[in-house]
Scaffold this active site. Sequence first.
Site, mmCIF file in Angstrom:
data_model
loop_
_atom_site.group_PDB
_atom_site.id
_atom_site.type_symbol
_atom_site.label_atom_id
_atom_site.label_comp_id
_atom_site.label_asym_id
_atom_site.label_seq_id
_atom_site.Cartn_x
_atom_site.Cartn_y
_atom_site.Cartn_z
ATOM 1 C CB ALA A 1 1.813 -11.327 -7.406
ATOM 2 N N GLY B 1 -2.906 -10.010 -5.279
ATOM 3 C CA GLY B 1 -3.114 -11.426 -5.591
ATOM 4 C C GLY B 1 -3.513 -12.223 -4.364
ATOM 5 C CD GLU C 1 -6.117 -10.480 -8.394
ATOM 6 O OE1 GLU C 1 -4.888 -10.450 -8.175
ATOM 7 O OE2 GLU C 1 -6.591 -10.254 -9.516
ATOM 8 C CD GLU D 1 -3.625 -5.942 -7.486
ATOM 9 O OE1 GLU D 1 -4.336 -5.123 -6.889
ATOM 10 O OE2 GLU D 1 -3.757 -7.172 -7.340
HETATM 11 N N1 T1G Z 1 6.208 -8.579 -3.261
HETATM 12 C C1 T1G Z 1 7.506 -8.620 -2.902
HETATM 13 N N2 T1G Z 1 7.996 -8.014 -1.785
HETATM 14 C C2 T1G Z 1 7.116 -7.337 -1.021
HETATM 15 C C3 T1G Z 1 5.744 -7.239 -1.344
HETATM 16 C C4 T1G Z 1 5.292 -7.908 -2.529
HETATM 17 N N3 T1G Z 1 4.015 -7.896 -2.892
HETATM 18 N N4 T1G Z 1 5.148 -6.464 -0.387
HETATM 19 C C5 T1G Z 1 6.100 -6.112 0.477
HETATM 20 N N5 T1G Z 1 7.282 -6.635 0.110
HETATM 21 C C6 T1G Z 1 8.553 -6.503 0.822
HETATM 22 C C7 T1G Z 1 9.021 -5.056 0.920
HETATM 23 O O1 T1G Z 1 9.732 -4.689 -0.242
HETATM 24 C C8 T1G Z 1 9.922 -5.137 2.153
HETATM 25 O O2 T1G Z 1 11.130 -5.763 1.737
HETATM 26 C C9 T1G Z 1 9.192 -6.136 3.046
HETATM 27 O O3 T1G Z 1 8.350 -6.918 2.173
HETATM 28 C C10 T1G Z 1 8.333 -5.476 4.108
HETATM 29 O O4 T1G Z 1 7.484 -4.557 3.371
HETATM 30 C C11 T1G Z 1 -1.463 -10.764 -9.498
HETATM 31 C C12 T1G Z 1 -0.074 -8.514 -9.823
HETATM 32 C C13 T1G Z 1 2.087 -5.155 2.514
HETATM 33 C C14 T1G Z 1 1.332 -2.886 3.274
HETATM 34 O O5 T1G Z 1 0.955 -3.866 -3.887
HETATM 35 O O6 T1G Z 1 1.971 -2.276 0.311
HETATM 36 O O7 T1G Z 1 -0.559 -8.987 -6.417
HETATM 37 O O8 T1G Z 1 12.683 -3.874 2.331
HETATM 38 O O9 T1G Z 1 8.448 -2.527 4.500
HETATM 39 O O10 T1G Z 1 5.399 -1.331 6.021
HETATM 40 O O11 T1G Z 1 -3.086 -9.124 -9.270
HETATM 41 O O12 T1G Z 1 4.644 -3.886 1.850
HETATM 42 O O13 T1G Z 1 12.351 -5.794 3.895
HETATM 43 O O14 T1G Z 1 13.562 -6.127 1.718
HETATM 44 O O15 T1G Z 1 6.388 -2.360 3.019
HETATM 45 O O16 T1G Z 1 4.526 -3.553 6.973
HETATM 46 C C15 T1G Z 1 0.034 -6.260 -4.910
HETATM 47 C C16 T1G Z 1 2.728 -4.119 -1.645
HETATM 48 C C17 T1G Z 1 1.186 -6.893 -5.605
HETATM 49 C C18 T1G Z 1 1.312 -4.706 -1.698
HETATM 50 C C19 T1G Z 1 3.350 -4.004 4.279
HETATM 51 N N6 T1G Z 1 0.409 -6.019 -3.529
HETATM 52 N N7 T1G Z 1 3.224 -4.093 -0.287
HETATM 53 O O17 T1G Z 1 3.912 -2.772 4.661
HETATM 54 O O18 T1G Z 1 6.261 -3.535 5.267
HETATM 55 S S1 T1G Z 1 0.870 -7.086 -7.328
HETATM 56 C C20 T1G Z 1 0.876 -4.813 -3.141
HETATM 57 C C21 T1G Z 1 2.804 -3.121 0.576
HETATM 58 C C22 T1G Z 1 -0.296 -8.322 -7.375
HETATM 59 C C23 T1G Z 1 -1.927 -9.603 -8.675
HETATM 60 C C24 T1G Z 1 -0.994 -8.455 -8.680
HETATM 61 C C25 T1G Z 1 3.426 -3.165 1.938
HETATM 62 C C26 T1G Z 1 2.528 -3.806 3.000
HETATM 63 P P1 T1G Z 1 12.516 -5.370 2.465
HETATM 64 P P2 T1G Z 1 7.180 -3.131 4.016
HETATM 65 P P3 T1G Z 1 5.018 -2.761 5.828
#
Ligand code: T1G
Length: 696
Positions: free
Chosen positions: A64, A105, A108, A128
């Site tokens: 998400a 998500g 999921e 998460e």
């Molecule tokens: N949402 C919005 N922006 C995101 C994002 C996300 N989920 N993940 C990464 N970005 C942005 C990040 O801020 C950066 O932005 C760019 O993408 C590149 O990321 C309903 C509620 C996937 C391992 O926790 O762990 O789903 O700085 O530099 O090193 O149950 O990003 O370029 O402007 O980190 O290659 C769950 C979080 C969400 C994964 C990639 N998902 N992301 O690492 O690139 S909650 C996460 C990461 C959810 C559901 C629940 C890492 C990555 P900018 P990056 P990277």
Amino acid sequence: MIEQHSIVFPQGTVVVLQLQNPPVNSIGSAVRIALTEALDRAINNPDIQAIILTGSGKFFSAGADIREFNTPFAKQKPVLADIISQLENSPKPTVAALNGSALGGGLELTLGCHFRIALSGISMGLPEVKLGVLPGAGGTQRLPRLVGVEPALEMIASGEMIDTEQALKWGLVDKVVEADLLTEAGLLGLEAVANFQGAPALSRGAVSEVVAPDVFEAARKQASKRFRGCIAPLEAIACIEKSLVCDLDEGLEFERERFRLLVDGDQSKAQRHIFFAERAATKLPKITASSPEIESVGVVGAGTMGGGIAMSLANYGIPVIMLERDKAALDRGMQTIRSNYAASVKRRKLTDVDMDRRLALIQPSLRDADLANVDLVIEAAFEDMDVKKEIFARLDSICKPQAILASNTSRLDINELAETTSRPSQVIGTHFFSPANVMRLLEVVHGRHTADSVVAALFKLAKRIEKIPVLVGICDGFVGNRMVSPYTREAHFLLEEGASPAQVDGALRQFGMAMGPLQMGDMAGLDISWAARKRLAPTRPAHIRYSHVADRICEMDRFGQKTLAGFYRYEAGSRNPISDPAVDEIIESCARESGIERRVLTDIEIVQRTIYALVNEGARILQEGIAQRSSDIDVIYVSGYGFPVFRGGPMFYADTVGLAEVLATIEQFHKVHGELWTPAPLLQELAQNGGKFSDL
Ligand code: T1G
């Protein structure tokens, strides 16, 4: 947002719906709307027999869109749960083709599909809890039904990624392929058409598995240890537990309710703040200069820091020459590196092959001339300006003209070092944190002469070795150590005023610090800060309150863990702090000499006096431009000093308390304790205007 194309097979036609939302295919409201419409079309198209859902680039989906949390977009229909329900109730087989990482998500979404097929080598996870929430689109209910309770507990409560081998073993994916993912996915979907009943693949009833009662207790214990003070992992475990006693719909409702509580709570807001702050810190908006590549590094000094730095480079394939003047010291340094790697192999964190490969990259040397061709030298010698100046002068004459010279000093003036060389624009600070091969924080200290291209080169190197680089300016202690001075000062004052070391450390551990300031001093070594205090003694204003407690302890050769005595006593071989009456006597005698009447102190005052000291100094650092961003200070404290991630760092924490309240407390301390508590002007300005540090 959603690209689609069909693939025609002899036995039927499938449609491929591809998530296209660079850089990570995060799923926000726009993607959700486009996906639900594409699914509707596919389900109602009589020429389509099966539906494939896939991603693009190196991601299936990172989950998400975190930026939408706590905004109206998050609740905008369709929510992710609606799309997952659409997939699992589709009258046609739905297949998730995992082309890349599937997280949160994103994963999921695949659980709503009837089948999952993955490209070998991709990773999957439900991270998460690291954002202070839990899988809120059915993950805590569907995953246990698909892979079993214990694998679900392990994945969800740890937030760790798994590979395709583990996923196949658990049954999270039905198939793993080396190539032709979409073709294989289409065939998988079409094979199912003949006997397809159009029903969800997972049971709607309660999870029928028999689970030993202590499984959840053990999971809670492990989660509390791994994520100390965080509530999200415990809530996630409660949701999985719920799946055993209620049907899917009730479980989804329970999960939605717990998710809502967490996402609106302070802990998740703090953890999401740190997530984005870590990424912001790595950005150098004002620097566009092209930076030289760093392909080889020299490290001067084979001590704790030098060895750790050498390892953190070799771990990412960068050849290192580790230079010492003294053979015995060099051998000790190499031996420490070997035993560190051997310990990782024993813990199965590293293979023998990797260990040998990394050791082969670290070349010990006693000859300055060996550094002649390296791209960068990091000096990690004794923390003394004269020693460092002599080394920099030698490096300047030995190293190739374009080599960058860096010092790992934790507080000395990089400008002074730069001016002893013929290449001041190529001199910079790289303040690693001990143990350097573990701690991710790297303070990159730019001097007045440091070229932008050199800063950019160090940031590029930091990202390559998976450190978090934070750009800081020059002052005594840069950002981290400068703030730790008033924090420690207040801890020592609190001892004189009536608290014991155990109470001070206990109050701060209760607040969430990984370790209290006194135990931290014992671990780092009290002699280091003692040397700094002696260096600064001639310039210390006589009218300013000063605690002699730490000096007295050092004068008894009690330097902390390394001498089995400091603020605490230690049994040989143990790091466990033991309160020591001898220290209580030192404290009481210092209080008597200073005419301080000891009193009972509350934990609240202990936390305010120490944490607000961080905040007040942080505000000054921001005002002086030593840190670029308030969030940079938060990143430094969370990743370098054990500040609790669920409070978001000292500056974010102050915003959460409210700057007006923080200022009022500091003004009260100013009245009682004098000019050391003069409120920082920036704090006053923000508090009076209803502002926040995060507005900056
Ligand atoms: N949402 C919005 N922006 C995101 C994002 C996300 N989920 N993940 C990464 N970005 C942005 C990040 O801020 C950066 O932005 C760019 O993408 C590149 O990321 C309903 C509620 C996937 C391992 O926790 O762990 O789903 O700085 O530099 O090193 O149950 O990003 O370029 O402007 O980190 O290659 C769950 C979080 C969400 C994964 C990639 N998902 N992301 O690492 O690139 S909650 C996460 C990461 C959810 C559901 C629940 C890492 C990555 P900018 P990056 P990277």
